[in-house]
Enzyme design. Structure first.
Site, short mmCIF file in Angstrom:
data_model
loop_
_atom_site.label_atom_id
_atom_site.label_comp_id
_atom_site.label_asym_id
_atom_site.label_seq_id
_atom_site.Cartn_x
_atom_site.Cartn_y
_atom_site.Cartn_z
N HIS A 124 29.55 38.22 37.08
CA HIS A 124 28.97 37.63 38.38
C HIS A 124 29.87 36.57 38.99
O HIS A 124 30.06 36.69 40.32
CB HIS A 124 27.72 36.90 38.04
CG HIS A 124 26.77 36.72 39.27
ND1 HIS A 124 26.58 38.08 40.13
CD2 HIS A 124 26.75 35.54 40.11
CE1 HIS A 124 26.13 37.49 41.32
NE2 HIS A 124 26.08 36.16 41.20
N TYR A 174 31.97 35.65 43.47
CA TYR A 174 32.14 34.51 44.16
C TYR A 174 33.60 34.46 44.46
O TYR A 174 34.23 33.59 45.48
CB TYR A 174 31.62 33.35 43.70
CG TYR A 174 30.23 33.40 43.61
CD1 TYR A 174 29.39 33.90 44.80
CD2 TYR A 174 29.38 33.78 42.49
CE1 TYR A 174 28.11 34.04 45.02
CE2 TYR A 174 27.84 34.05 42.56
CZ TYR A 174 27.36 34.01 43.81
OH TYR A 174 26.21 34.35 43.88
N HIS A 185 23.88 47.46 47.96
CA HIS A 185 23.96 45.93 48.02
C HIS A 185 25.42 45.75 47.87
O HIS A 185 25.77 44.78 48.93
CB HIS A 185 23.14 45.35 46.77
CG HIS A 185 23.54 43.80 46.69
ND1 HIS A 185 23.12 42.94 47.55
CD2 HIS A 185 24.14 43.13 45.86
CE1 HIS A 185 23.48 41.79 47.25
NE2 HIS A 185 24.31 41.85 46.20
N PHE A 186 26.16 46.04 47.01
CA PHE A 186 27.43 45.50 46.78
C PHE A 186 28.43 46.10 47.76
O PHE A 186 29.71 45.63 48.30
CB PHE A 186 28.09 45.31 45.30
CG PHE A 186 28.18 46.66 44.75
CD1 PHE A 186 29.18 47.37 45.13
CD2 PHE A 186 27.53 47.07 43.42
CE1 PHE A 186 29.51 48.72 44.32
CE2 PHE A 186 27.70 48.21 42.78
CZ PHE A 186 28.77 48.95 43.24
N HIS A 187 28.25 47.11 48.49
CA HIS A 187 28.89 47.67 49.61
C HIS A 187 28.72 46.84 50.75
O HIS A 187 29.64 46.63 51.64
CB HIS A 187 28.75 48.89 49.72
CG HIS A 187 29.70 50.15 49.11
ND1 HIS A 187 29.04 50.32 47.74
CD2 HIS A 187 30.81 50.53 49.24
CE1 HIS A 187 30.01 51.21 47.18
NE2 HIS A 187 30.97 51.25 47.97
N ARG A 200 22.59 55.28 40.12
CA ARG A 200 23.87 55.03 40.18
C ARG A 200 25.04 55.68 39.29
O ARG A 200 24.38 56.12 38.26
CB ARG A 200 24.51 53.44 40.43
CG ARG A 200 24.10 52.82 39.22
CD ARG A 200 24.12 51.27 39.33
NE ARG A 200 25.61 50.91 39.65
CZ ARG A 200 26.17 49.57 39.45
NH1 ARG A 200 25.27 48.71 38.87
NH2 ARG A 200 27.30 49.12 39.70
N ARG A 201 26.30 55.46 39.44
CA ARG A 201 27.19 56.20 38.28
C ARG A 201 27.02 57.38 37.77
O ARG A 201 26.94 57.59 36.70
CB ARG A 201 27.18 54.98 37.26
CG ARG A 201 27.71 53.55 37.51
CD ARG A 201 27.51 52.77 36.10
NE ARG A 201 27.75 51.47 36.41
CZ ARG A 201 27.07 50.45 35.98
NH1 ARG A 201 26.22 50.71 35.23
NH2 ARG A 201 27.69 49.27 36.04
#
Lengths: 65, 589
Positions: free
Chosen positions: B229, B233, B380-382, B443-444
């Site tokens: 995580h 950041y 989300h992470f794209h 996903r994956r």
């Protein structure tokens, strides 16, 4: 090296005391409303649009139902 | 003669340039694998074997979120330290040393991944970016990652050395904001990478080398997320830095508040690490209470992000008003939308605001069950790393390239088209991924299609979602082509004498308004460590207690509190026995 703004297109200088970011307030209020509405919408997607999830029933957890 | 970065720091400019080019190479490779998997998943064009999809996925993940982002950020951080302290690096050989270590490391890992495409060797590492056990990679993959991370540690040492040297000469001055941002980010990174270092060096690497027979998968997963995580950041902080110190300048204004910026970076140092368990809400074996603590910490992380939204937008508005903007919303028109550096960063920030919402859904323990391991998370992470970070990096590249090469940018219009195209492509792709995730699309997965089962969309159709994802992927690829055209075109240009000076934004409220305690890095690091100890000690102990340090079968040493108790009991009975016999001897003498 810390320097002033690119002054080529600057029409006026606004200092710390005369600057009132009302536009920021307006924009963030809009964002807040969108998020709040999406949050309400989430309730319908999560709890009304689906079968009970892991939270819901024993049968789903053990895979009988 | 201009006042660009390369004029003041020619040797450092070469380091930054090399780091950027390394990062762009990774971006190119990662992009190619990205479009292959988009077309494969959606079923539009499948030319690889579905078993190879996971090798493609690993390459896409590792090259983009490890090499692209981190090589770029070490370049940005080197620029930030040298520019804001106005001094070159302390020892150029050391600087090239850490760069070399990172380059060797990622090459080893990259070769291990790519070797998965051929049967000529038995080397492979199709373990995905999250490299969880029981998926096992060739030792070269883990070794490469270790070298890469050690390289980043030494880079941090380099920047701390610069700061210490500067502090000795300027004892009474506040830490310049860009340096402050680099130092807090690196302190967070040191704490965060302890997790992945332990996971690799103690467990995964010995296991992959055959030195130990098994591992405790939950333990290595938890150590991975201890790092997994905060690493987000680590990608995001340089983007934030650009929003704080470059965006106000290109908007024509000043940073609204230096103290608020410092508060935000301190909060990230404190709160980034004790949150990793929120990626494991669905892992059995971790008690709900620990997950609840992780959720609480995660929700607190919204605070620095919302502070950033306020400060950055207020700084942009300051620029717009200085350029003549008026009204509650009218000022938006006065922003320099024709400048690719501005537009790229502003659109990246807009996407990040959308990601804020999907992130809140991910972070909620009960709502997470709805989207866990679905395509929603990929959407989300794209938005976060794929746009907030990547688009910001590409946009500031257009400012950095002239600074570090001494050559004018090849084409500003192509640059503007590129950033807008990325935004449009990601809008299609990411929104469709989110919606598909709500339908339960996993996903994956190489072929997310099943006999006798159809995903049913409440609005629209599966076909429409697939089309949007494929279209988005194509647009993103085109955007990348334009980006590389500009990078190569600029490199082929001749030296220019007419370049903008190497400057970052001034402040409306400067460091003199910030409480001194904000610069007390030792204090914040200590608080960060205490929070990590609170959040992780008991979960880790209980995982080891249940599953053993190296898995259920081998228990080589005291792995639990009970064992310690047993040992203590055994020791106690021995000692009492010995004492009793001594006493007995004494009495009977």
């Amino acid at each position: 090296m810390c320097a002033m703004t690119d002054e080529s297109e600057q029409r006026r200088e606004i200092g710390h005391d005369e600057y009132d970011p009302v536009g920021t307030l307006a924009l963030i209020t809009v964002y807040f409303l969108i998020i709040a509405l999406l949050w309400v919408f989430m309730y319908f997607v999560e709890f009304l649009g689906n079968e009970p999830t892991v939270v819901g029933s024993f049968l789903t957890v053990v895979g009988i139902a | 003669m201009s006042n660009a970065y390369i004029d003041d720091f020619p040797a450092e400019a070469k380091v930054v340039r090399t780091a950027f080019y390394s990062s762009f190479l990774a971006l190119a490779l990662g992009g190619v694998f990205g479009v292959i998997q988009t077309l494969h998943r959606t079923g539009y064009y499948r030319f690889i074997d579905s078993a190879d999809y996971y090798t493609v996925l690993t390459a896409h993940g590792v090259f983009l979120v490890i090499s692209f982002t981190i090589f770029f950020l070490v370049g940005v951080f080197t620029w930030a330290i040298t520019t804001s302290l106005d001094r070159g690096v302390e020892d150029l050989r050391f600087t090239w040393g850490w760069y070399g270590l990172m380059a060797i490391g990622i090459t080893l890992s990259g070769v291990a991944i790519l070797a998965g495409f051929t049967d000529a060797t038995d080397i492979s590492a199709s373990v995905l970016f999250t490299f969880y056990a029981p998926l096992q990679a060739h030792p070269m993959f883990y070794l490469g990652l270790v070298l890469f991370v050690v390289g980043t540690w030494l880079a941090g040492v380099d920047w701390f050395r610069s700061w210490w040297a500067w502090k000795a000469e300027n004892p009474d001055e506040r830490i310049p904001l860009p340096t402050f941002m680099v130092l807090t980010t690196m302190l967070m990174w040191y704490i965060a990478t302890l997790g992945v270092a332990a996971a690799i060096l103690v467990f995964l690497l010995p296991w992959s080398l055959g030195l130990v027979e098994s591992v405790n998968p939950l333990l290595t997963r938890t150590l991975f997320w201890f790092f997994g995580h905060p690493v987000v950041y680590f990608w995001l902080m340089p983007a934030y830095m650009m929003w704080y110190i470059m965006l106000p300048k290109v908007s024509g204004g000043k940073l609204f508040s230096d103290p608020l910026a410092r508060v935000v970076f301190v909060l990230f140092l404190i709160l980034s690490v004790p949150t990793g368990i929120h990626h494991q809400y669905l892992d059995p074996g971790i008690a709900e209470g620990f997950k609840f603590i992780a959720m609480t910490n995660t929700m607190f992380l919204l605070l620095p992000s919302l502070l950033t939204a306020f400060t950055v937008v207020a700084s942009m508005e300051h620029g717009a008003r200085q350029r003549g903007g008026e009204g509650y919303f009218g000022w938006l028109k006065a922003l320099p939308w024709r400048d690719p550096v501005f537009t790229g960063m502003a659109l990246a920030g807009l996407m990040f605001a959308a990601a804020g919402f999907s992130g809140m859904i991910n972070a909620g323990m009960n709502i997470n069950y709805l989207v866990h391991n679905t395509f929603w998370v990929v959407g989300h992470f794209h938005l976060t790393v794929g746009t907030a970070v990547a688009l910001t990096f590409m946009a500031v590249t257009y400012w950095f390239l002239p600074q570090i090469t001494g050559k004018a940018l090849w084409s500003r219009s192509v640059a503007l088209g590129q950033v807008v195209l990325w935004f449009v492509g990601m809008t299609f792709m990411s929104n469709a991924m989110h919606r598909a995730g709500l339908l339960g699309v996993p996903r994956r997965t190489a072929e997310p299609q099943y006999d006798g089962f159809e995903f049913e969309a409440a609005v629209g159709t599966m076909g429409e979602l697939q089309a949007q994802i494929a279209l988005g992927g194509i647009l993103l690829t085109l955007s990348l082509v334009l980006f590389f055209a500009n990078v190569v075109g600029t490199a082929l240009n001749g030296r220019s004498d007419d370049l903008p000076a190497n400057e970052y934004a001034g402040t409306l409220s400067g460091p003199e308004d910030a409480p001194l305690v904000l610069d007390n890095l030792k204090l914040w690091t200590a608080i960060a460590v205490v929070l990590v100890v609170f959040a992780y000690t008991f979960p880790l102990l209980s995982i080891i207690d249940r599953g053993g340090l190296f898995g259920p079968d081998i228990n080589p040493f005291p792995v639990s509190l009970e064992t310690v108790h047993l040992l203590a009991f055994a020791l106690e009975s021995h000692v009492t026995g010995a004492l009793e016999s001594v006493a007995w001897l004494g009495v009977n003498r």
